[in-house]
Structures are given as C-alpha cells and as structure tokens.
Design a protein around this motif. Structure first.
Motif, PDB file in Angstrom:
ATOM      1  N   GLU A 193       0.839  -1.198   0.000  1.00 43.07           N
ATOM      2  CA  GLU A 193       0.000   0.000   0.000  1.00 43.07           C
ATOM      3  C   GLU A 193       0.873   1.247   0.000  1.00 43.07           C
ATOM      4  O   GLU A 193       2.022   1.228   0.477  1.00 43.07           O
ATOM      5  CB  GLU A 193      -0.921   0.011   1.225  1.00 43.07           C
ATOM      6  CG  GLU A 193      -1.911  -1.149   1.271  1.00 43.07           C
ATOM      7  CD  GLU A 193      -2.852  -1.066   2.462  1.00 43.07           C
ATOM      8  OE1 GLU A 193      -2.734  -0.081   3.222  1.00 43.07           O
ATOM      9  OE2 GLU A 193      -3.688  -1.961   2.640  1.00 43.07           O
ATOM     10  N   ALA A 194       0.331   2.319  -0.520  1.00 45.26           N
ATOM     11  CA  ALA A 194       1.034   3.604  -0.491  1.00 45.26           C
ATOM     12  C   ALA A 194       1.128   4.102   0.945  1.00 45.26           C
ATOM     13  O   ALA A 194       0.153   4.048   1.701  1.00 45.26           O
ATOM     14  CB  ALA A 194       0.295   4.617  -1.362  1.00 45.26           C
ATOM     15  N   ILE A 195       2.298   4.578   1.327  1.00 42.39           N
ATOM     16  CA  ILE A 195       2.521   5.047   2.698  1.00 42.39           C
ATOM     17  C   ILE A 195       1.900   6.428   2.867  1.00 42.39           C
ATOM     18  O   ILE A 195       2.154   7.348   2.089  1.00 42.39           O
ATOM     19  CB  ILE A 195       4.021   5.082   3.014  1.00 42.39           C
ATOM     20  CG1 ILE A 195       4.602   3.666   2.927  1.00 42.39           C
ATOM     21  CG2 ILE A 195       4.269   5.672   4.399  1.00 42.39           C
ATOM     22  CD1 ILE A 195       6.105   3.616   3.109  1.00 42.39           C
ATOM     23  N   SER A 196       1.086   6.548   3.891  1.00 37.89           N
ATOM     24  CA  SER A 196       0.433   7.829   4.187  1.00 37.89           C
ATOM     25  C   SER A 196       0.224   7.923   5.691  1.00 37.89           C
ATOM     26  O   SER A 196       0.684   7.069   6.463  1.00 37.89           O
ATOM     27  CB  SER A 196      -0.912   7.913   3.455  1.00 37.89           C
ATOM     28  OG  SER A 196      -1.825   6.950   3.973  1.00 37.89           O
ATOM     29  N   ALA A 197      -0.504   8.965   6.106  1.00 37.53           N
ATOM     30  CA  ALA A 197      -0.771   9.146   7.538  1.00 37.53           C
ATOM     31  C   ALA A 197      -1.650   8.039   8.089  1.00 37.53           C
ATOM     32  O   ALA A 197      -1.648   7.777   9.296  1.00 37.53           O
ATOM     33  CB  ALA A 197      -1.422  10.504   7.783  1.00 37.53           C
ATOM     34  N   ARG A 198      -2.409   7.341   7.224  1.00 37.31           N
ATOM     35  CA  ARG A 198      -3.338   6.320   7.693  1.00 37.31           C
ATOM     36  C   ARG A 198      -3.010   4.918   7.176  1.00 37.31           C
ATOM     37  O   ARG A 198      -3.755   3.963   7.449  1.00 37.31           O
ATOM     38  CB  ARG A 198      -4.762   6.693   7.287  1.00 37.31           C
ATOM     39  CG  ARG A 198      -5.229   8.020   7.867  1.00 37.31           C
ATOM     40  CD  ARG A 198      -6.662   8.323   7.462  1.00 37.31           C
ATOM     41  NE  ARG A 198      -7.584   7.335   8.007  1.00 37.31           N
ATOM     42  CZ  ARG A 198      -8.095   7.388   9.232  1.00 37.31           C
ATOM     43  NH1 ARG A 198      -7.758   8.370  10.042  1.00 37.31           N
ATOM     44  NH2 ARG A 198      -8.941   6.457   9.638  1.00 37.31           N
ATOM     45  N   ALA A 199      -1.939   4.768   6.396  1.00 45.67           N
ATOM     46  CA  ALA A 199      -1.595   3.453   5.832  1.00 45.67           C
ATOM     47  C   ALA A 199      -0.087   3.317   5.710  1.00 45.67           C
ATOM     48  O   ALA A 199       0.634   4.308   5.581  1.00 45.67           O
ATOM     49  CB  ALA A 199      -2.255   3.272   4.466  1.00 45.67           C
ATOM     50  N   HIS A 200       0.369   2.044   5.770  1.00 44.49           N
ATOM     51  CA  HIS A 200       1.805   1.780   5.658  1.00 44.49           C
ATOM     52  C   HIS A 200       1.985   0.417   4.998  1.00 44.49           C
ATOM     53  O   HIS A 200       1.066  -0.403   4.971  1.00 44.49           O
ATOM     54  CB  HIS A 200       2.470   1.804   7.037  1.00 44.49           C
ATOM     55  CG  HIS A 200       3.893   2.270   6.991  1.00 44.49           C
ATOM     56  ND1 HIS A 200       4.898   1.532   6.407  1.00 44.49           N
ATOM     57  CD2 HIS A 200       4.477   3.403   7.463  1.00 44.49           C
ATOM     58  CE1 HIS A 200       6.036   2.192   6.524  1.00 44.49           C
ATOM     59  NE2 HIS A 200       5.810   3.334   7.157  1.00 44.49           N
ATOM     60  N   CYS A 201       3.192   0.184   4.471  1.00 45.18           N
ATOM     61  CA  CYS A 201       3.454  -1.101   3.815  1.00 45.18           C
ATOM     62  C   CYS A 201       3.717  -2.210   4.831  1.00 45.18           C
ATOM     63  O   CYS A 201       3.729  -3.392   4.473  1.00 45.18           O
ATOM     64  CB  CYS A 201       4.630  -0.979   2.850  1.00 45.18           C
ATOM     65  SG  CYS A 201       6.182  -0.489   3.633  1.00 45.18           S
ATOM     66  N   PHE A 202       3.965  -1.856   6.081  1.00 51.98           N
ATOM     67  CA  PHE A 202       4.034  -2.854   7.147  1.00 51.98           C
ATOM     68  C   PHE A 202       3.390  -2.283   8.396  1.00 51.98           C
ATOM     69  O   PHE A 202       3.408  -1.072   8.629  1.00 51.98           O
ATOM     70  CB  PHE A 202       5.480  -3.294   7.423  1.00 51.98           C
ATOM     71  CG  PHE A 202       6.317  -2.245   8.113  1.00 51.98           C
ATOM     72  CD1 PHE A 202       6.338  -2.134   9.495  1.00 51.98           C
ATOM     73  CD2 PHE A 202       7.095  -1.368   7.367  1.00 51.98           C
ATOM     74  CE1 PHE A 202       7.112  -1.174  10.136  1.00 51.98           C
ATOM     75  CE2 PHE A 202       7.871  -0.397   7.990  1.00 51.98           C
ATOM     76  CZ  PHE A 202       7.877  -0.308   9.370  1.00 51.98           C
ATOM     77  N   PHE A 203       2.817  -3.140   9.175  1.00 53.67           N
ATOM     78  CA  PHE A 203       2.203  -2.727  10.435  1.00 53.67           C
ATOM     79  C   PHE A 203       2.086  -3.957  11.329  1.00 53.67           C
ATOM     80  O   PHE A 203       2.576  -5.033  10.980  1.00 53.67           O
ATOM     81  CB  PHE A 203       0.837  -2.054  10.208  1.00 53.67           C
ATOM     82  CG  PHE A 203      -0.128  -2.861   9.396  1.00 53.67           C
ATOM     83  CD1 PHE A 203      -1.113  -3.623   9.998  1.00 53.67           C
ATOM     84  CD2 PHE A 203      -0.066  -2.857   8.006  1.00 53.67           C
ATOM     85  CE1 PHE A 203      -2.022  -4.379   9.251  1.00 53.67           C
ATOM     86  CE2 PHE A 203      -0.973  -3.601   7.240  1.00 53.67           C
ATOM     87  CZ  PHE A 203      -1.942  -4.358   7.870  1.00 53.67           C
ATOM     88  N   HIS A 204       1.476  -3.818  12.483  1.00 49.41           N
ATOM     89  CA  HIS A 204       1.429  -4.901  13.471  1.00 49.41           C
ATOM     90  C   HIS A 204      -0.020  -5.248  13.809  1.00 49.41           C
ATOM     91  O   HIS A 204      -0.870  -4.370  13.915  1.00 49.41           O
ATOM     92  CB  HIS A 204       2.179  -4.497  14.746  1.00 49.41           C
ATOM     93  CG  HIS A 204       3.623  -4.182  14.519  1.00 49.41           C
ATOM     94  ND1 HIS A 204       4.031  -2.969  14.008  1.00 49.41           N
ATOM     95  CD2 HIS A 204       4.750  -4.916  14.715  1.00 49.41           C
ATOM     96  CE1 HIS A 204       5.351  -2.965  13.909  1.00 49.41           C
ATOM     97  NE2 HIS A 204       5.799  -4.124  14.326  1.00 49.41           N
ATOM     98  N   GLN A 205      -0.256  -6.537  13.982  1.00 45.18           N
ATOM     99  CA  GLN A 205      -1.579  -7.032  14.332  1.00 45.18           C
ATOM    100  C   GLN A 205      -1.514  -7.937  15.552  1.00 45.18           C
ATOM    101  O   GLN A 205      -0.466  -8.503  15.859  1.00 45.18           O
ATOM    102  CB  GLN A 205      -2.172  -7.852  13.171  1.00 45.18           C
ATOM    103  CG  GLN A 205      -2.744  -7.054  12.021  1.00 45.18           C
ATOM    104  CD  GLN A 205      -3.446  -7.946  11.019  1.00 45.18           C
ATOM    105  OE1 GLN A 205      -3.164  -9.129  10.923  1.00 45.18           O
ATOM    106  NE2 GLN A 205      -4.368  -7.372  10.265  1.00 45.18           N
ATOM    107  N   VAL A 206      -2.646  -8.060  16.210  1.00 46.75           N
ATOM    108  CA  VAL A 206      -2.861  -9.117  17.193  1.00 46.75           C
ATOM    109  C   VAL A 206      -4.156  -9.817  16.818  1.00 46.75           C
ATOM    110  O   VAL A 206      -5.209  -9.178  16.758  1.00 46.75           O
ATOM    111  CB  VAL A 206      -2.957  -8.587  18.634  1.00 46.75           C
ATOM    112  CG1 VAL A 206      -3.365  -9.709  19.587  1.00 46.75           C
ATOM    113  CG2 VAL A 206      -1.634  -8.006  19.084  1.00 46.75           C
ATOM    114  N   GLU A 207      -4.074 -11.077  16.496  1.00 42.53           N
ATOM    115  CA  GLU A 207      -5.272 -11.855  16.188  1.00 42.53           C
ATOM    116  C   GLU A 207      -5.488 -12.890  17.282  1.00 42.53           C
ATOM    117  O   GLU A 207      -4.537 -13.325  17.939  1.00 42.53           O
ATOM    118  CB  GLU A 207      -5.131 -12.548  14.828  1.00 42.53           C
ATOM    119  CG  GLU A 207      -5.002 -11.561  13.676  1.00 42.53           C
ATOM    120  CD  GLU A 207      -5.280 -12.192  12.334  1.00 42.53           C
ATOM    121  OE1 GLU A 207      -5.941 -13.252  12.298  1.00 42.53           O
ATOM    122  OE2 GLU A 207      -4.834 -11.630  11.315  1.00 42.53           O
ATOM    123  N   GLY A 208      -6.743 -13.241  17.468  1.00 42.48           N
ATOM    124  CA  GLY A 208      -7.081 -14.236  18.483  1.00 42.48           C
ATOM    125  C   GLY A 208      -7.908 -15.350  17.899  1.00 42.48           C
ATOM    126  O   GLY A 208      -8.661 -15.149  16.925  1.00 42.48           O
TER     127      GLY A 208
END
Length: 334
Positions: A193-208
């Motif tokens: 994804e295009a990097i912006s104030a609300r999106a990034h090419c990497f991020f972190h999740q917690v799934e359950g």
C-alpha cells in the motif's frame, strides 16, 4: 629499641579503621614493602648479641600482630558493607536515555489483558505460502487480496509471500494442535500500500482464536467487551456491526464508544461517538475442515486488531508514519 617495639605493638593492637583509606594507611605503615617493621629488622642486625634474645621475639610479635590486624580491619569493612540496605542480588537499575517504543508498550498491554483471560501467545513465520495465508482461510481464487497491489509475493516462488495478516499462524496452530485452542498471535504483517498518515506497507496485528465445543458468538462478544474495558477504561461500551470476512461467518466489526469525548462526538470518532478497533466473527466451518477439525463437533471465533490503530487511539495520534520514522523527539515522549 625494645621500648619502641613495644609501643608499636600497642599501636597495632589498638588500631581501628572505618574507611578503606584508613585500612590502606595502616597497611603501608606496618605491612607494605617499605614499612616501619622492616626498618626495625634492618636495625636489629646491629644490636648487641646480649639484647637480641629479648628483642627478636618482640619484633616477630609485632610483625604477626600487624598482619593479623590488617586482616581483621579488612574483614570488618567487608562485613559493614554487607549490612547495608543495598541488595546486590537484585537486578541493576538502567539509565533513562531510552524508552520502550509505543508499539511495544501497546503490544505488551494487549498480551497482558488476553493472558489474564486464559489466552496463550503463538508465533509464526512472516514469509509463508499461499495455503496458510489465503486458501486455507477460505479466500476464493479471484479474491482482490491475492492481487499484486495488496500482497508482496516472492518473485522466484509465486507460491510464497509476505504474510498479509497473522491469520497464517491460526492455520498453522490448528494444523498441529487440536481443540481446545485459546491463543493470540501478535506480529508484523505486510501489504503493498502507499505510505500515508493512515496506511503503511508494514504494520502490526494481534489476532485471536478460540476453538472448542459449544463456542458461541456470545463468547466472542464477552471476550472483546472485557478487553475494551481493560484497554480503554471501565466506562467503555462496544457495538458489533455486521461485516464480511472470507474466514468467518457471521462476521462483525467491533466499535467502542469514544473514550475521548465519552460518545459526544469529536475528531477522533469523526463526530459519531464510536471508533472501530477490530474485526471478528465465528470461524467459518470450511476453515476448520481445511485444518482437519470436525466442524460438526467444534466451533470457534476469531478476531484481529491493528496495534498501531489501538496505539493511535490511546495516545490520540493522527499519523501512522510516526511509529517507523525513529524520531527521538517523538519516541522519548513514551
């Protein structure tokens, strides 16, 4: 000379020391290389023979007394140090130059809350195959998430990719472990994804993931309700909006009442009084069957949230890029 020796014996026997400097001063005077006792032994060579029989034992006594007294004084200082209020077995304190990254702080807090609800933490690879990341999760072959604009595929092996969610860990967990399952999967994920104030090419999740007998949607709601209150405050309310995910049915988006404005409306909640924090739903029977779990006997629920999203809400931040720019002016605030 005998009188001098006896005087020195008395001085040694009555010597005291409260500091290391005083002990060292005693050592140099009576035990060191150029000490006063060695000088007396040199003078002893010129003493008339008739006086040596009485002076010799006195000199030896002085020498032994000085050595014993030095040991006593040193031991006394060590004993005093051990009686201090400092417990030297405890871990040391650290400097204040650095701080824990806000993403790490939020991740730890999320894990702590879910561990108290009986969840254990699972981990998996960030590079995985199409089966674990898409197919086993009930993604149709033509699903948009499979296209290059969303996913980073490995050029030399199109079947391998950078995971787009930590759901691949859920598939691996269900493949190797049979119900009951109660786990969370924190980790880094990647999307093209295009990097912006609300999106990034990497991020972190917690799934359950919870799988067992007689697991219901009510269990999902109660779990996320408890998490929301622990994370955002006791007055937090939640609402579930119908949604769609390939791997859950039914599915729901999870909103919480805005803890900034107490539901009155602000820029954080876009004047709605609610903010979205997670997606969730009951595990689709096809997903269970893909992992060798009997969907007629077992059911389960799953949920996932972005750690950056939760952190931005908690600290009222408005730019996702701040987390990865390593600006010390930003990071030291945490």
């Amino acid at each position: 000379m005998l009188d001098k020796v006896k005087k020195l014996i008395s001085e040694v026997e009555n010597a005291t020391a409260k500091t290391e400097e005083e002990v060292e001063k005693f050592r140099l005077r009576f035990v060191g290389r150029n000490n006063i006792i060695n000088e007396l032994f040199e003078d002893f060579k010129s003493v008339p023979p008739e006086h040596k029989r009485e002076l010799g034992p006195a000199l030896n006594q002085l020498k032994n007394s000085a050595q014993n007294k030095l040991k006593e004084l040193s031991a006394s200082l060590t004993s005093s140090a051990s009686k201090s209020n400092v417990d030297v077995t405890l871990p040391g304190t650290f400097g204040t130059e650095g701080s824990t990254h806000p993403i790490s702080q939020t991740r730890s807090r999320i894990i702590e809350i879910f561990e108290r609800q009986g969840f254990n933490v699972e981990d998996g690879p960030e590079i995985d195959n199409d089966w674990n990341n898409f197919t086993a999760l009930n993604f149709p072959p033509n699903h948009p998430a499979r296209e290059m604009q969303d996913t980073y595929f490995i050029e030399k092996n199109p079947d391998m990719l950078l995971r787009t969610h930590t759901s691949n860990v859920q598939i691996r967990l269900m493949d190797k472990k049979k119900p009951p399952i109660r786990s969370i999967m924190p980790g880094r994920v990647y999307r093209n994804e295009a990097i912006s104030a609300r999106a990034h090419c990497f991020f972190h999740q917690v799934e359950g993931l919870v799988v067992g007998e007689n697991i219901s949607f009510k269990d999902l709601k109660n779990t996320l309700y408890h998490f929301s209150k622990e994370m955002f405050g006791k007055g937090t309310k939640i609402r579930l909006r119908p949604s769609y995910f390939p791997f859950t049915e039914p599915s729901a988006e999870i909103d919480i009442s805005c803890f900034i404005c107490d539901g009155e409306g602000c820029k954080i909640c876009k004047q709605t009084g609610w903010v979205e924090i997670a997606g969730s739903g009951m595990v689709d029977p096809n997903v269970l069957e893909n992992c060798g779990i009997d969907s007629t006997k077992y059911s389960g629920f799953a949920f996932g949230m972005g750690i950056e999203r939760v952190t931005m809400l908690k600290y009222q931040l408005d730019d996702l890029r701040l987390f990865s720019e390593n600006d010390i002016r930003f990071l030291k605030q945490f």
